[in-house]
Design a protein around this motif. Sequence first.
Motif, PDB file in Angstrom:
ATOM      1  N   THR A 185      16.689  24.010   4.885  1.00 20.52           N
ATOM      2  CA  THR A 185      16.497  25.455   4.705  1.00 20.52           C
ATOM      3  C   THR A 185      17.583  26.238   5.409  1.00 20.52           C
ATOM      4  OG1 THR A 185      14.121  25.068   4.604  1.00 20.52           O
ATOM      5  CG2 THR A 185      14.842  27.315   5.015  1.00 20.52           C
ATOM      6  N   GLN A 225      20.776  25.935   3.405  1.00 17.78           N
ATOM      7  CA  GLN A 225      20.774  26.816   2.250  1.00 17.78           C
ATOM      8  C   GLN A 225      20.973  28.270   2.667  1.00 17.78           C
ATOM      9  OE1 GLN A 225      17.119  25.985   0.248  1.00 17.78           O
ATOM     10  NE2 GLN A 225      17.859  24.092  -0.694  1.00 17.78           N
ATOM     11  N   CYS A 235      24.431  28.858   2.923  1.00 16.16           N
ATOM     12  CA  CYS A 235      25.133  28.590   1.654  1.00 16.16           C
ATOM     13  C   CYS A 235      25.803  27.217   1.650  1.00 16.16           C
ATOM     14  CB  CYS A 235      26.164  29.691   1.362  1.00 16.16           C
ATOM     15  SG  CYS A 235      25.448  31.328   1.252  1.00 16.16           S
ATOM     16  N   ALA A 273      25.037  22.804   1.378  1.00 16.72           N
ATOM     17  CA  ALA A 273      24.069  21.761   1.017  1.00 16.72           C
ATOM     18  C   ALA A 273      24.730  20.407   1.179  1.00 16.72           C
ATOM     19  CB  ALA A 273      23.578  21.941  -0.410  1.00 16.72           C
ATOM     20  N   LYS A 299      22.197  21.163  -9.391  1.00 13.31           N
ATOM     21  CA  LYS A 299      22.477  22.558  -9.031  1.00 13.31           C
ATOM     22  C   LYS A 299      22.101  23.465 -10.197  1.00 13.31           C
ATOM     23  CE  LYS A 299      26.328  25.657  -7.889  1.00 13.31           C
ATOM     24  NZ  LYS A 299      27.796  25.747  -7.699  1.00 13.31           N
ATOM     25  N   ARG A 352      21.765  27.666 -11.492  1.00 14.29           N
ATOM     26  CA  ARG A 352      22.187  29.057 -11.262  1.00 14.29           C
ATOM     27  C   ARG A 352      21.264  29.966 -12.059  1.00 14.29           C
ATOM     28  NH1 ARG A 352      28.386  30.563 -11.706  1.00 14.29           N
ATOM     29  NH2 ARG A 352      28.290  29.413  -9.732  1.00 14.29           N
ATOM     30  N   LEU A 360      26.782  26.476  -1.745  1.00 15.08           N
ATOM     31  CA  LEU A 360      25.795  27.034  -2.669  1.00 15.08           C
ATOM     32  C   LEU A 360      25.591  28.518  -2.341  1.00 15.08           C
ATOM     33  CD1 LEU A 360      23.038  24.275  -2.891  1.00 15.08           C
ATOM     34  CD2 LEU A 360      24.661  24.926  -4.654  1.00 15.08           C
ATOM     35  N   TRP A 389      23.846  31.356  -2.473  1.00 16.28           N
ATOM     36  CA  TRP A 389      22.548  31.762  -3.001  1.00 16.28           C
ATOM     37  C   TRP A 389      22.545  33.212  -3.423  1.00 16.28           C
ATOM     38  CZ3 TRP A 389      20.453  35.658  -0.119  1.00 16.28           C
ATOM     39  CH2 TRP A 389      20.897  35.783   1.215  1.00 16.28           C
ATOM     40  N   GLY A 400      22.835  33.434  -7.028  1.00 18.39           N
ATOM     41  CA  GLY A 400      21.810  32.771  -7.822  1.00 18.39           C
ATOM     42  C   GLY A 400      21.890  31.253  -7.827  1.00 18.39           C
ATOM     43  N   SER A 401      22.718  30.637  -7.011  1.00 17.52           N
ATOM     44  CA  SER A 401      22.858  29.174  -6.984  1.00 17.52           C
ATOM     45  C   SER A 401      21.823  28.567  -6.037  1.00 17.52           C
ATOM     46  CB  SER A 401      24.261  28.770  -6.523  1.00 17.52           C
ATOM     47  OG  SER A 401      25.230  29.246  -7.440  1.00 17.52           O
ATOM     48  N   ARG A 402      21.249  27.459  -6.446  1.00 20.77           N
ATOM     49  CA  ARG A 402      20.288  26.762  -5.606  1.00 20.77           C
ATOM     50  C   ARG A 402      20.210  25.302  -6.027  1.00 20.77           C
ATOM     51  NH1 ARG A 402      15.031  25.537  -7.031  1.00 20.77           N
ATOM     52  NH2 ARG A 402      14.531  25.884  -9.234  1.00 20.77           N
TER      53      ARG A 402
END
Length: 341
Positions: free
Chosen positions: A56, A59, A62, A64, A74, A76, A91, A93, A96-98
């Motif tokens: 967490t 993330q 940003c 991973a 991955k 988006r 990433l 975030w 919108g990336s996760r």
Amino acid sequence: MLHSCQSRDRSPNGSRVSMFRVATTCLYISYIFQTTDLYLLAFSHNTEFLKGRALTMGQLLCCAQVDQSTVAIKERFGKFDEVLEPGCHCLPWVFGSRLAGHLSLRLQQLDVRCETKTKDNVFVNVVASVQYRALADKANDAFYKLSNTRSQIQAYVFDVIRASVPKLNLDDAFEQKNEIAKAVEEELEKAMSAYGYEIVQTLIVDIEPDEHVKRAMNEINAAARLRVAATEKAEAEKILQIKRAEGEAESKYLSGLGIARQRQAIVDGLRDSVLGFSVNVPGTTAKDVMDMVLVTQYFDTMKEIGATSKSSAVFIPHGPGAVRDVASQIRDGLLQGSITH
């Protein structure tokens, strides 16, 4: 001056600076809370919780991490974007990336126990081991197309085994384990390749009939072996009796040859004795010589009977004038035997 300050705060640049300060403050406060939680849980030895917290936090920053022999999916804004290889990845975030999840590329094994019936109506438990793994170039299919991979593989194994084993008798099922495993592997390979999985090996590791059936099979095998043993024993006794009879026949044949030669030698000896006695004692006939020889043999027989310790009692009328009667009786018996033959 107050008006100038208010006008400066309301300018676009001032609004941006204020928003940046607020975001930076929130990030800093969140980082402090995350660090504090990790420090307090360091003594709990809860590895999974610490790993989740670290993820967490990564993330939040940003970043991973993808472990070796694993790929990450991955997304988006909820849509598949790419497959992340092992290593560290950025990433953002805010764009919108996760991470949607991870997918292991290691070889996995699934043991499936299936109950079915053979052609000769024997219920058996077939244990199959399926070794499979996800393909790196089809990781998105393996992640999105199947919700429960093990249940899917188990369903195909059940279908193939219950379609193949009922065509075989119990003995044939044991002999054709490789054919059953090959049929399961071909069906799984054809079905699971569309979902991004490779079937490495399929093995039929065991076929377990009912306990009563196994006991009956063991008894049948034991009876068959006892029957073979009895047959072999009888055959051995037969051969032994034949060999014994052949030995007795050969012995009697040789004994007959010996007796015949013995009698021939006796006859030759008597003839020579009669001829020699007639030549050396003038006036004697062959009959006189034979009577004397028979009397001599009669006394030799009596001597042997008396010398034997285990001989039975033999009662023969005997007297001074009985010698001639004995000689005549022996001579008459020999002459009658010669006439009969």
